[in-house]
Design a protein around this motif. Structure first.
Motif, PDB file in Angstrom:
ATOM      1  N   UNK A  64       0.807  -1.218   0.000  1.00 44.92           N
ATOM      2  CA  UNK A  64       0.000   0.000   0.000  1.00 44.92           C
ATOM      3  C   UNK A  64       0.839   1.267   0.000  1.00 44.92           C
ATOM      4  N   UNK A  93       2.465   1.837  -3.410  1.00 44.06           N
ATOM      5  CA  UNK A  93       1.449   2.260  -4.378  1.00 44.06           C
ATOM      6  C   UNK A  93       1.108   3.742  -4.180  1.00 44.06           C
ATOM      7  N   UNK A 103     -15.180   3.553   3.558  1.00 45.20           N
ATOM      8  CA  UNK A 103     -16.287   2.785   3.000  1.00 45.20           C
ATOM      9  C   UNK A 103     -17.620   3.178   3.608  1.00 45.20           C
ATOM     10  N   UNK A 140     -11.871   3.425  -5.097  1.00 45.22           N
ATOM     11  CA  UNK A 140     -12.091   2.187  -4.347  1.00 45.22           C
ATOM     12  C   UNK A 140     -12.836   2.505  -3.058  1.00 45.22           C
ATOM     13  N   UNK A 141     -13.771   1.638  -2.657  1.00 39.71           N
ATOM     14  CA  UNK A 141     -14.437   1.908  -1.374  1.00 39.71           C
ATOM     15  C   UNK A 141     -13.538   1.637  -0.175  1.00 39.71           C
ATOM     16  N   UNK A 142     -12.372   1.020  -0.397  1.00 38.59           N
ATOM     17  CA  UNK A 142     -11.549   0.671   0.766  1.00 38.59           C
ATOM     18  C   UNK A 142     -10.127   1.211   0.739  1.00 38.59           C
ATOM     19  N   UNK A 143      -9.740   1.979  -0.269  1.00 33.24           N
ATOM     20  CA  UNK A 143      -8.366   2.487  -0.272  1.00 33.24           C
ATOM     21  C   UNK A 143      -8.357   3.956  -0.705  1.00 33.24           C
ATOM     22  N   UNK A 181      -4.921   5.820  -1.594  1.00 32.31           N
ATOM     23  CA  UNK A 181      -4.466   5.859  -2.985  1.00 32.31           C
ATOM     24  C   UNK A 181      -5.355   6.728  -3.866  1.00 32.31           C
TER      25      UNK A 181
END
Lengths: 279, 279, 279
Positions: free
Chosen positions: C23, C26, C79, C130-133, C136
């Motif tokens: 993570x 990225x 999220x 993304x609903x979880x990151x 990024x």
């Protein structure tokens, strides 16, 4: 050499902070504030707490980095009267850290010592200097100022090598009256369970030549009242799985290992232990 | 694409060295010596030792990085006859590492393979090359030289994809004669105890569409003689605490998790296990 | 201030990802794609999972970094409907992360809050988000775009401080009617087993002055039904080995420790515990 250092402003950091602390990031930030075009390489932050032997060994490997300023903060004496020092090497590097011996073994890999100064000029420190974090307030700033062109003489008065605290280990050497023996010290263990000795490649080659030993032959290892035969090899796969071997490692030293196994776990040795090799 | 690579000289590193070793810092230093304007990104160094599946999965995510040279050193065969290779991708990246399959899954995320060469030209290595650290002596130098403009052809002769060691896992695919089933493999587990499958988002979407399944519906998971219903979701919070869910993950794959719990701990699965999904 | 930020494009990252995940790499890559001349400092990635107190404390120390964009991803609510925000500080920094209180304590060390906006403009996100990151897809891109010159107003509508989720801890303060007492909270523990309190240096100095306490004197600590005398010190070595001390730490707070020992292990305290100091 001087030009190389000018061209790229390299600072490497070696500490026992562990990688999960903010201390490392703060040292990066301190450097960025003082010398924005420095490039910082994290050499190793996983030295066991206060372990001068493992730290000195890690710092030896800066010979594989570009010429630069190499800061080492393994500093059990911070807050006491121990000195902060800069060692200029013949290769052109500056080693920066506490005067507790941790900087000295690396000088052997950097063509020796050219000059040593004690860091006392508060002009080149972050003031007020914390009594417990000289990495941020004394050593990282010294590296940044050196790269900015400040002369080493500006940091404080000169010291002689014999005035420094001794290295945590010596170089193992061959004795003329006992050419079939080297007395060595374990200076590092790795995550695979191998260990590394304070014997450099040249000494090991000379030892093998004088005793007419070659790849595939055996040597005797004496340690902790044990006596063990190990095979001279170039790499792990040259002995059977589970067998002990001795070889030149990747960073100028001699390594003892078990192919696909852990020497440390099987034979219970640790950093600082004495090991005698006999041909 | 070519221009993008020229503009920014990006090298990413993925290894199983762990973050507490000097190997990573030494690779940074090697790159700085050869290509001072390279920018090095540490993608991930926490791959379990020699774990080709987890390593290949981590390397897939370079599609989220800028186009560049991506070095992967998960290399249980170092010191043996295994080849070192460079894979040029259609996106414009170069994947560099051992020919043990670890580089291949990433090519699917980078628009496929354009060219493959075997690294044999010693002119572009650090000599003498260590038998146990090709990351420093072969792969990092190859990345630096590529960014300096050396043509991929200079490194060695061309290989065909079918000559390479196979990938540690395939892409899971839909079978026309059995559209309600996907046979998959666990290719990653994360610290929260979720796991990830070798199913890409497009395949998963097609599977759901063909079987008329939508968010909130259930799928059947078969693994280790267990049969389990899991809810199709977009994120954790869409199922009750402690309930299993299946969703698209952040990096192009399908994830199975427990909301605020560990699937791995509860159901004892691991990387490499087979999982069958039924609609 | 503005010019300083222009001159060096600094982004710091603070997360609970742990250093062994991709993570972080990225997020570096995401920044490199959007703002190639940014310099990224990893402040700390070892925050315990979802620990807002320890995370907020770590972020406070950005006052020691150059002025820049400081991204903090400790985000148990990702999220859900929790907001993403940017806080512009009077010093000139931008704090970027979830609206869960984690960004607020740092503002006290950066001369206060100048402006707050909610991040809603999808033009400055990686789409699809993304609903979880969000690290990024929302927060790292916001930092990169700010450094590229995008005005904070472009990201979304303004918020008032009182609309935000509260900080995970307050500043400990002196009460006029009870000058011999400070009620405090443990906001951090370190690897040596010391802990840190939400008392800043100025408050501690005032407390000592008002109560006529000086170096070497004792203070009373009340916690977990225990009562303990601790010595006021500047550094560890000023008390005997194994003795408790209280001192100003390296990052603007008050630390309680045992010389060459672990306070945490001996007295079983943890982050979030209440501690009362009496003169």
């Amino acid at each position: 050499m001087f030009n190389l250092l000018k061209k790229q402003k390299i600072i490497s950091l070696t500490t026992d902070f562990g990688v999960q602390t903010r201390g490392i990031g703060i040292m990066h930030g301190t450097i960025m504030k003082l010398c924005p075009d420095a490039k910082v390489i994290d050499l190793m932050h996983g030295i066991p707490d206060f372990d001068l032997i493992t730290g000195a060994r890690a710092l030896e490997t800066v010979y594989d980095l570009p010429i630069g300023c190499h800061v080492c903060v393994i500093d059990p004496g911070v807050g006491t009267e121990r000195r902060g020092i800069i060692i200029q090497t013949t290769r052109g590097d500056y080693l920066i850290g506490p005067d507790n011996g941790v900087l000295l073994p690396a000088t052997k890999f950097l063509n020796g010592i050219k000059k040593i100064v004690k860091i006392t000029n508060t002009k080149y420190m972050n003031n007020p200097v914390s009594p417990i974090f000289h990495g941020r307030d004394v050593f990282a700033p010294a590296a940044a100022h050196l790269l900015n062109g400040v002369n080493i003489k500006e940091f404080g008065s000169e010291l002689k090598e014999e005035e420094l605290v001794k290295a945590p280990y010596d170089e193992a050497s061959l004795k003329e009256d006992s050419i079939n023996t080297i007395k060595a010290t374990i200076i590092d263990v790795n995550k695979f369970g191998s260990f590394h000795l304070n014997i450099n490649h040249e000494t090991f080659d000379t030892f093998l030549t004088r005793n007419e030993r070659k790849l595939g032959d055996k040597l005797i290892l004496l340690f902790r009242k044990k006596k063990l035969l190990v095979t001279i090899a170039n790499t792990f796969g040259e002995v059977a799985r589970g067998k002990e071997l001795i070889m030149k490692d990747d960073y100028g030293r001699v390594e003892v290992a078990i192919n696909q196994g852990s020497f440390i776990a099987r034979h219970k040795v640790k950093v600082g232990d004495k090991v005698t090799i006999k041909a």
